[in-house]
Write an enzyme that holds these catalytic residues in place. Sequence first.
Site, PDB file in Angstrom:
ATOM      1  N   CYS A 137       0.810  -1.221   0.000  1.00 21.20           N
ATOM      2  CA  CYS A 137       0.000   0.000   0.000  1.00 21.20           C
ATOM      3  C   CYS A 137       0.841   1.269   0.000  1.00 21.20           C
ATOM      4  O   CYS A 137       0.284   2.369   0.061  1.00 21.20           O
ATOM      5  CB  CYS A 137      -0.955  -0.028   1.191  1.00 21.20           C
ATOM      6  SG  CYS A 137      -1.961  -1.523   1.177  1.00 21.20           S
ATOM      7  N   HIS A 270      -2.309   7.854   6.216  1.00 23.22           N
ATOM      8  CA  HIS A 270      -2.745   6.607   5.582  1.00 23.22           C
ATOM      9  C   HIS A 270      -4.143   6.253   6.089  1.00 23.22           C
ATOM     10  O   HIS A 270      -5.035   5.960   5.291  1.00 23.22           O
ATOM     11  CB  HIS A 270      -1.734   5.508   5.900  1.00 23.22           C
ATOM     12  CG  HIS A 270      -1.858   4.276   5.059  1.00 23.22           C
ATOM     13  ND1 HIS A 270      -2.006   4.298   3.691  1.00 23.22           N
ATOM     14  CD2 HIS A 270      -1.860   2.962   5.401  1.00 23.22           C
ATOM     15  CE1 HIS A 270      -2.074   3.065   3.232  1.00 23.22           C
ATOM     16  NE2 HIS A 270      -1.988   2.223   4.248  1.00 23.22           N
ATOM     17  N   HIS A 305      -9.872   2.049   0.651  1.00 25.17           N
ATOM     18  CA  HIS A 305      -8.422   1.858   0.572  1.00 25.17           C
ATOM     19  C   HIS A 305      -8.095   1.360  -0.825  1.00 25.17           C
ATOM     20  O   HIS A 305      -8.456   0.231  -1.181  1.00 25.17           O
ATOM     21  CB  HIS A 305      -7.977   0.848   1.635  1.00 25.17           C
ATOM     22  CG  HIS A 305      -6.493   0.717   1.782  1.00 25.17           C
ATOM     23  ND1 HIS A 305      -5.586   1.313   0.928  1.00 25.17           N
ATOM     24  CD2 HIS A 305      -5.749   0.050   2.697  1.00 25.17           C
ATOM     25  CE1 HIS A 305      -4.367   1.031   1.309  1.00 25.17           C
ATOM     26  NE2 HIS A 305      -4.416   0.272   2.373  1.00 25.17           N
TER      27      HIS A 305
END
Lengths: 381, 251
Positions: A137, A270, A305
Amino acid sequence: MNEVALVAAQAITALGDSLEATWNGLLAGASAIRPLKRFDTAGYVSAVAACIDVLDDGAPSSRVHPLLDRLLQGFPPVPADAALITASTKWGIDGLERTLRREGRPPSTDMLAAGFPLEVGRRLGLARPGYNVSAACASSTIALGQAAARIAAGDAEVVLVCCLDIVSEFVFSGFSALSGLAAGPCRPFDKGRDGLSLGEGAAALLLMSRQRARRLGMPVLATIPGWGVAGDAHHITAPARDGCGLAQAIRAALLRAKLAPAAICGINAHGTGTVYNDLMELTAFAAVFGDRVLPLHSVKGAIGHTLGAAGGIEAAIAIKSLATGKLPPTTGFATAEDGVAGLVSAQALPFSGDILLATNSGFGGINAALIFERGQDAHAG
Amino acid sequence: MQAEVEVAGLGWASAGGIGRGRRPGGFLREAGPLPAIRRKDVFSTPFPRFGRLDEFSRIGLAAISLALRDADLDNWQEKRPYALIAASVYGCLATDARYFATVLPAGGREASPNLFAYTLPNSFLGEAAIRFGLSGPACVLNDPAGAGLTALVLAMSMVAGGEAGAAVAGVCDVARPVFLGPDGRPDRPGAVFLVLRPAGNRQDFLARLGLDGRGGVLLRGDRVADMESLVAGILHLPGAGPHGQRLTVIS
C-alpha cells in the site's frame, strides 16, 4: 539538486470521475463505500466497498483497461522523453480470477504487473520503457519518491507516475480472512474503528524539473522537496506498534527537504481504519512532532483503501489541499480516541501554511512519506 | 562514469543449485525445476517458518541470505538502514494462484490468510527485513524488459546518493506459471542478489560497479547486458554455459 515540480494531476475514484469531482465529494463529506454487487460477499465479514460501477459494464478482459481509459482521457500531453513509473499491487488480478474460474477466456497477461507500464507507454507513445513499483500500500508513494529522486539528481527531466488498483474478490477475500475488513464503512481514527474498506481508483501525476516546466509553460501546482522510505523490520502484516519505520521515513523526508518538523502544516495520513494502523500512525506522528496539534485527515472513509493507488490519489488530493488551505473531512470519523481530539475532524479542517506531509504504510512493514509544498500556480478555483 | 559502488557479497538460488560469491562452485542459471532448499543450507540459525513459505519467497530469501553471508553481514544486533530492491517478471503470480484456489470452494470461507500474506511480491523482502534487521527502503520492480538490472540500477543510485547505507539488490522469479501458456522464450527461474556498499578503501570486495548515466551498469568499464552476464563477469566465468548456451535472464 534540481527542484521537483508537480505540473499535472488527475485522479479517478468511486467518489468522482476526476480529481475535481473527487475533491468536491470529499468536501461534502460524501462516501462511496456501498454494498458490493461485483461478487457474492456472503462468505466474507463485510459486504461493502467503494467500486466504480461503470467498470463492470462489459470490460473486455480486465477492469484495469476502462479505468486506465478514464484516467488518461483529457490528461495533458506527456513529453515523449518522459520516464515512466507505474504503481499497482495486483494490476489485472481479475484476469487471474477468470482464468482459474475457467470462464472460457484465454489467459491474459493482464495479471502481470509489468503489463501496466507497457500499456501506459503504448497509449502515450513514450520513448522510454518504464517499470512498475510493487510495495504493497506504499507503492505509489514510493513511485513518486523515486520519480522525484531522478529529477532532483538530473537523471530525468520529466517523469510520469501512474497508479491503479481495482476491487477484486481476490483481495477482498484475503483481507476478510485476515479479519482486516470493517463490517460497515470504515472509520479512520475513530475510537470504534474495526477495520478497512476496500476501494478502487487511479491517479496520474506529471513531475518535471522546474526548468523544464518553465520552458514548457507548465503550471507548478506543488513541489516535492522531500521523500523518505523505511521498513519496520517487524512483521509481515502488522505494523510495528512503536511506529519506528514510519517515523524513520518521515525524518528522512524532512532531512532531504532540509525542513524542521515545525514546517509541516498538516498531514494526509494513511488512516485505513484498522485498530493497529491508525494507532501506529498516531504514535509515529507523536514521535516526530511531539505535543504539537497538527491537523491530519484520511480519505479512506470516503473512497476506500485503494491499495497501490492510495499514495498517488492522496498526492493529488494534497495538491488541492495546498491550493485551498483545507484538509478534507475524515469521512467516517465521529468519536476521537485518546490523544486524537482536535487533530482529526468529520469537517473540513483549515490550515495555514504551505507544506503538507503525506504518508502510507503497507504489508511487509514498508512505510513511505512525501512532503509537498504549495506551488506558485496553485489556485483554489 | 558515475559514482561507483562495491559488491560486498553475492548469493543465488537456481536450477543449477545454490551458492555464493566467495565459495567455489560456480554459478549457473538454467532451465529446470528449482532445488528444494533446506533451511540449514542457507541459514546459520533456526528459521522454523522458512519451510512453510511459498516457493517465490523461499528462493528469494535464500539468495538474499547467501548474499549477506557472503558479505559477512548476516548477523546483526541493531537494525541497519539497508535497502532491499528486487526485480521480477512474474512476481508472486504462482502464489496468487495457490491462494485463489483456497477462495474458490465454499464461497471464500476457506480462504487462507497465511497464503494471502504472500500474494504481494514484496512480502519476501519483508521477511528478509525481519530476519536480518534491514530497515531501509524496499520494493519490487516489475520490469517488462526483463534484463534484471533495473533493481540494481535503482539500488546503486540509492547507495551512491546516500539514500541507503548499503543495499541488497537482485532478481527473483519462479518458473512461468503454466496457465499463462508459453511465450516462446527460455524460462530460467531463480534468484540472484548482490550486497552493494559505497566504494571506499576496503579491499574485501568482489567487484566495483558503475552507472553509465544512461541506465546501464558498468563492470570494469564495460556495459553489462543482463544479470547473468554481470554475475559471470564478477565470478570471472566464461561467457557461455556448459552446453554452449549464452546465459541470459528470462524476459
